[in-house]
Design an enzyme around this catalytic site. Structure first.
Site, PDB file in Angstrom:
ATOM      1  N   SER A  71       0.802  -1.226   0.000  1.00 53.28           N
ATOM      2  CA  SER A  71       0.000   0.000   0.000  1.00 53.28           C
ATOM      3  C   SER A  71       0.830   1.267   0.000  1.00 53.28           C
ATOM      4  O   SER A  71       1.916   1.322   0.596  1.00 53.28           O
ATOM      5  CB  SER A  71      -0.912   0.017   1.239  1.00 53.28           C
ATOM      6  N   HIS A 121      -7.478  -0.119   6.002  1.00 50.17           N
ATOM      7  CA  HIS A 121      -7.038  -1.499   6.227  1.00 50.17           C
ATOM      8  C   HIS A 121      -7.042  -1.879   7.711  1.00 50.17           C
ATOM      9  O   HIS A 121      -7.476  -2.975   8.071  1.00 50.17           O
ATOM     10  CB  HIS A 121      -5.649  -1.717   5.619  1.00 50.17           C
TER      11      HIS A 121
END
Length: 497
Positions: free
Chosen positions: A348, A435
């Site tokens: 990410s 997340h």
């Protein structure tokens, strides 16, 4: 002459903008924090909101300079909107009338569309007197056998006719698509014109019901999918831009998977999609994953699924969350297809890091001991180092070697940003918030994970792995609810290697 034809003729006559009357609507899809704020027509959204309320304008004879629709056309537009929710007409007829108004909207200029939003927001409100009476009756009935009935009556009284209007728009085949695009047009105006917030909140509530994950289809997008669908991936990719057909083919290769959520009323439009790489280890950088010349990985050896891009496609669905459900469904699908998969992680970006560092570099330098500060100053060439000296050196991150004190300090700052910085009890970084809120934990920082211009600008090239440990998702969520960010080991472990 139909109502839509009348509206088109009237708008052209009173606005003097015949070109706008024939221009088709275009959806706005905001895919990045720094996307330009423009409406469906591409026009700037800096124009001031009309000073008069729609109530005042409906009673007037003449329009003011900044108003798009004249009072006469505004009254007629309101009549057409009210006709949609006429209790005497059927759902089918109401949907047909809504389609006619949607046709007018498609040809209207942006400021004319805004007048319709204002009508929908200000003129379709719950009856205040009925709400007040129902509330009093409910309060009096609490603790009695009539409490349940009184509560239902109170709830019904608070439902605005606006909700019924939205339901009627959703009745014709393209109605939901129309409403999603309408909200996308409207979103950039919300801060400047608070009168639109009632309509926005109502739409978000309705969309959260209509787009519940129970009604969505999970579909794999592959190289064999229709070209029109693959083109949507290119258009909506928000994390790592797709540069060519070869690029998108690489992302749909045999060792990759791409899945999207689709709504039955928008079957050719992914609402959100995720790109996955199947590997035998946790990915440390995006460059190898985007290498078009790399050979596909051996699926027989794949033990790790790397989620390296998740993109929402519809700005009009802002506030409707289905990203967490997408990841869970994809994990289930992958485990069924590849039983050897044991690890599910992301690669990410850290989009807010460089901006945050620009404001907090001085505070981070103050945390160093004398020895660390001296070493950093010598590496930079200024003793003692100031925040600006450090930031200037950080902007040359790709040239820093493995033992550089500047590199170590950057990693330390990123670990602090991800593992310590909270806003109202939630991670400050938007991607981390997503997340970690889904039950993942911070697993590893990766130096030069994204050396692209975008990656350097956002995070000095750093990327992070979030690990979805399927047995500990609930535990991680519980930690986060206590204001503790779940991290693999100590925060220092993220940058000491």
């Amino acid at each position: 002459m139909t109502a839509a034809d009348w509206l088109n003729r009237s708008v052209s006559r009173f606005s003097g903008d015949k070109k706008a009357a024939s221009k088709p609507a275009e959806a706005v899809v905001v895919t990045a924090p720094d996307a330009p704020k423009k409406g469906a027509s591409g026009a700037s959204l800096e124009a001031p909101a009309p000073a008069r309320s729609t109530r005042e304008r409906l009673k007037a004879t003449l329009r003011q300079k900044e108003e798009a629709l004249s009072p006469r056309v505004l009254r007629r537009t309101l009549e057409e909107l009210k006709a949609i929710v006429d209790p005497q007409v059927s759902e089918v007829e109401g949907g047909r009338r809504a389609k006619g108004v949607a046709g007018w909207y498609a040809g209207a200029a942006l400021n004319e569309r805004r007048d319709m939003w204002l009508l929908m927001s200000e003129q379709f409100v719950a009856d205040a007197q009925k709400v007040k009476l129902a509330q009093a009756q409910f309060a009096a009935a609490v603790g009695t056998p009539d409490e349940a009935v009184a509560e239902v009556r109170y709830r019904r009284a608070t439902v605005s006719p606006r909700r019924r209007l939205l339901q009627r728009f959703s009745a014709f085949p393209e109605g939901i698509r129309f409403l999603v695009d309408l909200r996308a047009d409207m979103l950039p105006y919300l801060k400047a014109d608070r009168r639109l917030q009632a309509l926005d909140v109502e739409m978000e509530y309705m969309f959260s019901t209509w787009f519940d994950v129970g009604f969505l289809d999970l579909r794999r997008i592959s190289w064999d999918s229709p070209a029109s669908l693959i083109e949507k991936l290119i258009k909506y990719e928000a994390v790592h831009d797709i540069k060519s057909w070869a690029d998108v083919k690489n992302r749909l290769d045999s060792d990759r998977r791409c899945y999207g959520f689709f709504h039955p009323r928008m079957p050719d439009e992914p609402l959100i999609f995720v790109e996955v790489a199947l590997m035998d280890e946790m990915a440390a950088g995006i460059t190898p994953l985007l290498d078009e010349s790399a050979a596909p990985a051996d699926l027989a050896k794949a033990t790790t699924a790397i989620f390296y891009s998740i993109s929402n496609t519809q700005a009009g669905l802002r506030g409707v969350s289905f990203g967490d459900s997408l990841i869970k469904r994809v994990v289930e699908t992958l485990r069924a297809e590849f039983p050897r998969l044991k690890h599910f992680a992301t690669l990410s970006p850290i989009p807010g890091f460089r901006h945050w560092l620009g404001k907090h570099a001085g505070a981070m330098l103050a945390l160093l001991d004398d020895k660390e500060r001296t070493a950093l100053g010598r590496a930079i060439g200024f003793e003692p180092p100031t925040a600006q000296h450090f930031l200037t050196a950080a902007d040359n991150a790709p040239a820093l070697d493995e033992k550089s004190p500047v590199r170590r300090m950057l990693l330390r700052c990123a670990a602090h940003y991800l593992g310590r910085e909270l806003d109202d009890g939630k991670p400050l970084d938007a991607v981390a918030r997503f997340h970690l809120g889904n039950g993942a934990r911070i697993e590893r920082l990766n130096w030069m994970g994204d050396p692209s211009a975008k990656g350097l600008k956002q995070s000095c090239g750093l990327m992070v792995n979030y690990l979805y440990d399927l047995k500990r998702l609930d535990k991680h969520r519980a930690l986060l609810s206590q204001g503790k960010i779940p991290v693999s080991g100590d925060i220092e472990d993220l940058y000491i290697s």
